[in-house]
Design a protein around this motif. Structure first.
Motif, PDB file in Angstrom:
ATOM      1  N   LEU A  68       0.630  -1.208  -0.069  1.00 29.84           N
ATOM      2  CA  LEU A  68      -0.057  -0.085  -0.058  1.00 29.84           C
ATOM      3  C   LEU A  68       0.926   1.408   0.136  1.00 29.84           C
ATOM      4  O   LEU A  68       0.673   2.206  -0.567  1.00 29.84           O
ATOM      5  CB  LEU A  68      -0.946  -0.116   1.126  1.00 29.84           C
ATOM      6  CG  LEU A  68      -1.820   1.223   1.291  1.00 29.84           C
ATOM      7  CD1 LEU A  68      -2.960   1.143   0.001  1.00 29.84           C
ATOM      8  CD2 LEU A  68      -2.809   0.887   2.371  1.00 29.84           C
ATOM      9  N   SER A 103      -8.233   8.391   0.747  1.00 22.55           N
ATOM     10  CA  SER A 103      -9.181   7.110   0.604  1.00 22.55           C
ATOM     11  C   SER A 103      -9.830   7.013  -0.571  1.00 22.55           C
ATOM     12  O   SER A 103      -9.857   6.180  -1.516  1.00 22.55           O
ATOM     13  CB  SER A 103      -9.865   7.019   2.076  1.00 22.55           C
ATOM     14  OG  SER A 103      -9.168   6.989   2.950  1.00 22.55           O
ATOM     15  N   ARG A 108      -9.244   3.122  -1.075  1.00 22.80           N
ATOM     16  CA  ARG A 108      -9.253   2.258  -0.174  1.00 22.80           C
ATOM     17  C   ARG A 108      -9.065   2.831   1.359  1.00 22.80           C
ATOM     18  O   ARG A 108      -8.574   4.078   1.109  1.00 22.80           O
ATOM     19  CB  ARG A 108      -7.671   1.533  -0.339  1.00 22.80           C
ATOM     20  CG  ARG A 108      -7.366   0.374   0.879  1.00 22.80           C
ATOM     21  CD  ARG A 108      -6.405  -0.605   0.296  1.00 22.80           C
ATOM     22  NE  ARG A 108      -5.984  -1.408   1.476  1.00 22.80           N
ATOM     23  CZ  ARG A 108      -5.106  -2.250   1.271  1.00 22.80           C
ATOM     24  NH1 ARG A 108      -4.592  -2.517   0.017  1.00 22.80           N
ATOM     25  NH2 ARG A 108      -4.778  -3.076   2.386  1.00 22.80           N
TER      26      ARG A 108
END
Length: 261
Positions: A68, A103, A108
């Motif tokens: 990520l 986000s 995500r």
């Protein structure tokens, strides 16, 4: 009391370590929160099995976080706000605002607690903000804060957002204090001889003697005043007595003259 830690406790121990702790600390804090267990053979076996699961879980989570971090590193997001004089915002841009915008950008969820921002942004500019997943896994995103007015120019100047200071673990050994420079000893001052105190027993009679003449003078003065008053009162009475005999003598003389005639 000896305990085995099953979770990290800052400045105390990491999971899997065995430590001696105070009985009250273990019973009132560690055991109720399931941070540690009593160190014995059964507990050691249970903790070992738990730690193996924990290590596997952590490895999976860290791998996900590293992926990520690579994904979002270098991502640019723009936040608009009302701007006043000198490019200062009416309000501020917080870590929660950045996490929400990020986000949406990457589709995500990013926890707002991962946004490493020392204080809210209060001025127009381009900021490099750190997203901290773990101590070792981080990513930097570019946050552009600009005016929400139509035709507003996009700021170019980049500003590095300050991260909050890290909490340093308490050191077991304190730094040795530097020895203070000793001041040269002061020369002893000559003590003045103290005046001899007159004992109370001696001082009292002396005071009484000093008071006696004053009292005697006062008594004499009062006595003299009384005598003067008495003398004044006696004088008119004596004069009256003297006048009476004279009047009688005059009467007898008058009578004698009348007889002779």
């Amino acid at each position: 009391m000896k305990v085995i830690f099953i979770a990290d406790v800052p400045n105390v121990a990491r999971a899997g370590q065995t430590r001696e702790v105070a009985d009250g600390y273990a019973r009132n804090f560690l055991f109720p929160r399931k941070l540690a267990v009593l160190a014995n053979s059964q507990a050691a076996a249970a903790v070992e099995a738990h730690l193996k699961k924990l290590v596997k879980q952590r490895a999976i989570e860290e791998a996900e976080m590293a992926t990520l971090a690579k994904q979002i590193s270098g991502t640019e997001i723009t936040l608009k706000a009302k701007v006043g004089e000198n490019d200062k915002l009416y309000g501020s841009v917080t870590g929660a605002d950045i996490a929400e915008s990020l986000s949406k950008s990457i589709s995500r969820e990013i926890d707002k607690r991962k946004v490493d921002l020392a204080e809210p942004i209060r001025q127009v500019g381009v900021y490099d903000v750190t997203i901290k997943f773990t101590h070792d896994i981080t990513a930097i995103v570019k946050v552009t804060v600009m005016s929400d007015a139509e035709g507003a120019e996009v700021p170019v100047k980049a500003v590095k957002a300050e991260a909050p200071p890290e909490e340093k673990p308490e050191k077991a050994e304190k730094k040795e204090k530097k020895p203070k420079k000793e001041k040269p000893p002061k020369e002893p001052q000559e003590e003045k001889p103290a005046q001899e105190e007159i004992p109370a027993a001696v001082a009292k009679p002396a005071e009484e003697k000093a008071e006696k003449p004053a009292k005697e003078k006062k008594v004499k003065a009062e006595k003299a005043e009384k005598e003067e008053k008495l003398a004044k009162e006696e004088k008119p009475a004596a004069e009256k007595k003297e006048k009476k005999p004279k009047s009688k003598a005059k009467k007898s003389e008058d009578k004698a003259e009348e007889k002779q005639e």
